[in-house]
Design a protein around this motif. Structure first.
Motif, mmCIF file in Angstrom:
data_model
loop_
_atom_site.group_PDB
_atom_site.id
_atom_site.type_symbol
_atom_site.label_atom_id
_atom_site.label_comp_id
_atom_site.label_asym_id
_atom_site.label_seq_id
_atom_site.Cartn_x
_atom_site.Cartn_y
_atom_site.Cartn_z
ATOM 1 N N GLN A 1 0.762 -1.077 -0.173
ATOM 2 C CA GLN A 1 -0.016 -0.072 0.049
ATOM 3 C C GLN A 1 1.029 1.231 -0.026
ATOM 4 O OE1 GLN A 1 -3.184 -0.028 2.987
ATOM 5 N NE2 GLN A 1 -4.343 -1.408 1.580
ATOM 6 N N TYR A 2 2.144 1.128 0.612
ATOM 7 C CA TYR A 2 2.955 2.323 0.552
ATOM 8 C C TYR A 2 3.310 2.603 -0.841
ATOM 9 C CZ TYR A 2 3.896 1.763 5.540
ATOM 10 O OH TYR A 2 3.641 1.620 6.893
ATOM 11 N N GLN B 1 1.461 1.764 -3.571
ATOM 12 C CA GLN B 1 0.316 2.255 -4.107
ATOM 13 C C GLN B 1 -0.096 3.899 -3.939
ATOM 14 O OE1 GLN B 1 -2.437 -0.633 -2.826
ATOM 15 N NE2 GLN B 1 -2.198 -1.874 -4.737
ATOM 16 N N ALA B 2 0.286 4.062 -2.596
ATOM 17 C CA ALA B 2 -0.033 5.479 -2.127
ATOM 18 C C ALA B 2 0.861 6.330 -2.936
ATOM 19 C CB ALA B 2 0.184 5.806 -0.846
ATOM 20 N N ALA B 3 2.205 6.158 -3.038
ATOM 21 C CA ALA B 3 3.266 6.825 -3.862
ATOM 22 C C ALA B 3 2.887 7.022 -5.195
ATOM 23 C CB ALA B 3 4.726 6.171 -3.690
ATOM 24 N N GLN B 4 2.478 6.095 -5.667
ATOM 25 C CA GLN B 4 1.852 6.101 -7.288
ATOM 26 C C GLN B 4 0.901 6.885 -7.247
ATOM 27 O OE1 GLN B 4 0.654 1.964 -8.410
ATOM 28 N NE2 GLN B 4 0.556 2.846 -10.628
ATOM 29 N N ILE B 5 -0.296 6.909 -6.312
ATOM 30 C CA ILE B 5 -1.322 7.818 -6.388
ATOM 31 C C ILE B 5 -0.692 9.322 -6.452
ATOM 32 C CG2 ILE B 5 -3.250 8.713 -5.236
ATOM 33 C CD1 ILE B 5 -4.363 5.921 -5.123
ATOM 34 N N ASP B 6 0.204 9.577 -5.384
ATOM 35 C CA ASP B 6 0.823 10.811 -5.257
ATOM 36 C C ASP B 6 1.812 11.294 -6.310
ATOM 37 O OD1 ASP B 6 -0.601 10.774 -2.736
ATOM 38 O OD2 ASP B 6 0.992 10.158 -1.566
ATOM 39 N N GLY B 7 1.958 10.566 -7.309
ATOM 40 C CA GLY B 7 2.498 11.094 -8.395
ATOM 41 C C GLY B 7 4.291 10.894 -8.216
ATOM 42 N N ALA B 8 4.692 10.241 -7.291
ATOM 43 C CA ALA B 8 6.284 10.021 -7.093
ATOM 44 C C ALA B 8 6.673 9.136 -8.136
ATOM 45 C CB ALA B 8 6.443 9.530 -5.808
ATOM 46 N N LYS C 1 11.984 8.204 -7.021
ATOM 47 C CA LYS C 1 11.688 9.184 -5.600
ATOM 48 C C LYS C 1 11.044 8.027 -4.844
ATOM 49 C CE LYS C 1 9.546 13.018 -3.657
ATOM 50 N NZ LYS C 1 8.807 14.289 -3.633
ATOM 51 N N ARG D 1 12.505 7.797 -1.010
ATOM 52 C CA ARG D 1 11.742 8.216 0.000
ATOM 53 C C ARG D 1 10.994 7.293 0.610
ATOM 54 N NH1 ARG D 1 10.618 13.681 0.057
ATOM 55 N NH2 ARG D 1 9.790 13.076 2.008
ATOM 56 N N VAL D 2 10.742 6.081 0.053
ATOM 57 C CA VAL D 2 9.794 5.098 0.658
ATOM 58 C C VAL D 2 10.504 3.803 1.093
ATOM 59 C CG1 VAL D 2 7.679 3.941 0.476
ATOM 60 C CG2 VAL D 2 7.842 5.842 -0.403
#
Lengths: 362, 355
Positions: free
Chosen positions: B238-239, B241-248, B252, B256-257
């Motif tokens: 999910q981290y 997926q969250a980064a993907q949605i945030d456009g990272a 990055k 960052r993750v």
């Protein structure tokens, strides 16, 4: 996306024959979502409700763009976003376990989506503060997620999802990790935040009570198919089929089979109610609260023949009928001092379903 | 069908495990009965701490004899003057003599430089490379198992054997390299460079060192990849997926993750591999040979010995009075160097590692 005010015009979402088939390593196929076609009106809070494995989360992830549909199309407004990457869809997603980055502070977490946009840092920080205020965590910005309670983490997750000013907010079982009291509180919070921002919101849950209390509209799913879409009250009062009737309501609806003869609904010769459907055998459902104590009702018992549970204002009466157990909820006052319980059914409250299709009989 | 067979297998496995458990329980009770019979039943009435101490004692005794005693003894020996290991004779005690003698030895300086070069070049490169490979391995699905095996093989293979293979691949000297083309020189030629006398007569320091570095880096990859891959695979999807949605971007997201989330593992690897690098010995023996020196035309020889190698060279002649004390002093100095860098890392780690 470029609006600076909190209020959002909202965007409608249209799913057209959306289908998702998962294929595992051995080539076994699972149909998770089966040609789902719905239109979600702008600015509404819509629940996707259904049991585990009904395809509700899969649908949400397809709307988010994290899963690619096997077939069908997704429209945001008039734009076909089926093949648009998640970060370009203008969505905010709140995960079931929040997925807050544990090594970042709350501020860094909320700031993270903005880091990837061409935006001035001061403006970004201002947006972070604005969001923190909206969700009520302004005093927690320098803490790490692990130092926050579940409810606060939830708020941070919502703030992070909203900070980019998305057109659509997606929530995947957001309350399932909270305790009962917090769940009630966050439910109201989500409703408030949605009202304040006016953002089109899709809320996935398996908890019918949660869905009923929070949503403007509910979409009940089962086996990857839409079963019914309407306002919560309408779905509760007039379920389209037996599945929906059974899924909503606690305690659940009482079901059994009955016959319609000469426009009368009959069980074992007892007449429950009148109806207009044609004669034949039907599955029927009666909600527990649609029974009442009357002078001369359908079911007659001595008090010791049934189980009686007094729950404050209401009393639950359980009795066997036609081989199945029936739950009836009646007013506690109405059974006081009665030597004979006579239970009737409120008029027009018997739900009739076709025995073959399961659909509501009209 | 396959699935059914697998579930049946799982059920069998579970019941087997249960049987083993029952068996162990029976054995445990048997031991208890047996011990009671010979009058040791009091063991089970002792307080837990005492009992734990009794159970731990065999391991503690072995560790004491083979680890703690030698550590303290070598510390002690380093303060002896003209100590003869065979007769036990000493000429007296000294505080700094042995240390000063080691520190004024040119060979020791060369050993420190060699060790530092290996440690500070190979460790960062290995960590970066193994991180990159782990990320790549975590991203692919097909052939993952095969690649994991390929990368893990060096770990389970003897390092002397691997070193000898390396030495063979980089064989040849200034005279023979044109006629007997080694694998490394064949590749150099293919890349458009001339042959190099890597480890033979006529080479220079950095040629030889680069072979050692290459070996150390490659040999160090395996374990690190396994650790990092395990770490990366345990990160909640999910981290990402969250980064993907945030456009990272991919990079990055990695920086960052992924890196912060496996920072405890990176930190563990950094400390252990730096310690390991400071203790380098066998790879130099395998690649350069038992002398640790390469005879080279004009300058005499090139010394490739590491600190541990330097310590061991005193043991070539252990009967020489004083040699053992010098070896002990050098190893204590190595201990201090390792301690110094480990403490620094722990300090830095406090701020940079997210547990």
């Amino acid at each position: 996306m470029n609006e600076t005010n909190t209020k959002n015009a909202g965007l409608s979402i249209r799913l057209e024959n959306l289908t998702k088939i998962f294929t595992d390593k051995r080539g076994n196929e699972t149909l998770a979502v089966d040609s789902l076609s719905v239109v979600i009106p702008p600015g509404q809070l819509v629940s996707l409700l259904g049991p585990s494995g009904c395809g509700k989360s899969t649908t949400l992830y397809m709307i988010a763009g994290l899963l690619r549909p096997t077939a069908g199309k997704i429209y945001f407004g008039d734009n076909d976003v089926t093949r648009v990457s998640p970060d370009k869809r203008g969505i905010g997603l709140v995960f079931q376990n929040y997925a807050l980055y544990p090594h970042m502070t709350v501020r860094q977490n909320i700031l993270f989506p903005l880091e990837n946009m061409k935006i001035h840092r001061d403006e970004a920080l201002r947006l972070v503060n604005e969001m923190a205020e909206l969700v009520g965590i302004s005093d927690q910005l320098d803490k790490k997620p692990a130092e926050l309670s579940g409810g606060q983490q939830q708020r941070v997750a919502i703030a992070r999802a909203l900070v980019k000013k998305p057109d659509v907010l997606l929530l995947d079982e957001p309350l399932s990790n909270l305790d009962a009291r917090l769940r009630l509180q966050m439910r109201e919070e989500i409703k408030r935040i949605q009202r304040e921002t006016g953002i089109t919101t899709i809320f996935v849950t398996h908890d019918q009570e949660e869905a009923m209390s929070i949503s403007d509209l509910m979409i009940v799913l089962d086996l990857g198919r839409e079963q019914q879409m309407d306002t919560p009250q309408e779905i509760y009062n007039s379920p389209k089929n037996l599945f929906v009737a059974r899924f909503l309501g606690s305690p659940p609806v009482n079901t059994t089979t009955a016959e319609v003869i000469n426009k009368e609904i009959r069980i074992n010769g007892l007449v429950l109610d009148k109806t207009n459907v044609k004669d034949g055998k039907y599955n029927i459902g009666i909600r527990p609260e649609d029974f009442r104590i009357v002078e001369n009702g359908v079911f007659n018992f001595k008090p010791e023949e049934v189980e009686i549970e007094v729950i404050g204002r209401d009393t639950m009466i359980r009795f066997d009928f036609g081989g199945s157990q029936v739950r009836a909820i009646v007013d506690s006052d109405s059974i006081k001092g009665k030597e004979k319980l006579s239970i009737g059914v409120k008029k027009g409250k018997v739900l009739l379903f076709d025995t073959e299709t399961g659909r509501v009989a009209v | 069908m396959m699935q059914k067979r697998q579930t049946r297998f799982r059920v069998k496995l579970a019941s087997a495990r249960w049987q083993v458990r029952n068996f162990m329980q029976v054995i445990g009770e048997g031991i208890k009965k047996g011990l009671s019979k010979i009058g040791l039943g009091f063991l089970f009435k002792l307080p837990p701490f005492t009992r734990a101490m009794i159970y731990l004692s065999p391991a503690l005794i072995v560790l004491g004899i083979f680890t703690f005693y030698p550590i303290f003894n070598s510390f002690f020996i380093s303060f002896l003057s003209q100590y003869n290991i065979y007769t036990g004779e000493i000429a007296g005690y000294t505080l700094f003599d042995n240390y000063l003698q080691v520190l004024s030895h040119r060979d020791f300086y060369q050993a420190v430089i060699n060790t530092a070069v290996i440690a500070f070049i190979s460790v960062p490169i290995t960590i970066v490379l193994s991180l990159a490979i782990s990320v790549a391995l975590a991203a692919i699905k097909p052939l993952k198992g095969l690649f994991q095996t390929v990368y893990f093989l060096p770990y389970v293979t003897n390092s002397i054997a691997l070193g000898l293979v390396f030495a063979y691949m980089f064989s040849g000297n200034i005279h023979t390299m044109h006629t007997q083309v080694s694998l490394a020189n064949a590749i150099m030629k293919w890349l458009g460079f001339g042959p190099i006398p890597w480890l033979g007569i006529g080479t220079i320091y950095w040629y030889a060192m680069s072979v050692i570095l290459l070996y150390t880096i490659w040999n160090g990859l395996a374990f690190k990849i396994i650790v990092f891959l395990t770490g990366i695979q345990s990160i909640d999807k999910q981290y990402y997926q969250a980064a993907q949605i945030d456009g990272a971007s991919k990079y990055k997201t990695f920086r960052r993750v992924t890196v912060p989330l496996i920072s405890p593992m990176i930190f563990y690897i950094l400390i252990t591999s730096l310690i390991g690098a400071f203790k380098t010995y066998s790879s130099v023996v395998a690649i350069v040979g038992v002398t640790g020196r390469i005879t080279s035309g004009s300058t005499g020889f090139i010394d490739m010995r590491t600190i541990v190698f330097y310590v061991y060279s005193f043991l070539e002649n252990p009967g020489q009075p004083g040699n053992m004390s010098l070896a002990a002093a050098a190893s204590i100095i190595l201990f201090v160097i390792i301690l110094f860098f480990t403490v620094i890392q722990l300090q830095v780690g406090k701020r940079r590692v997210h547990y």
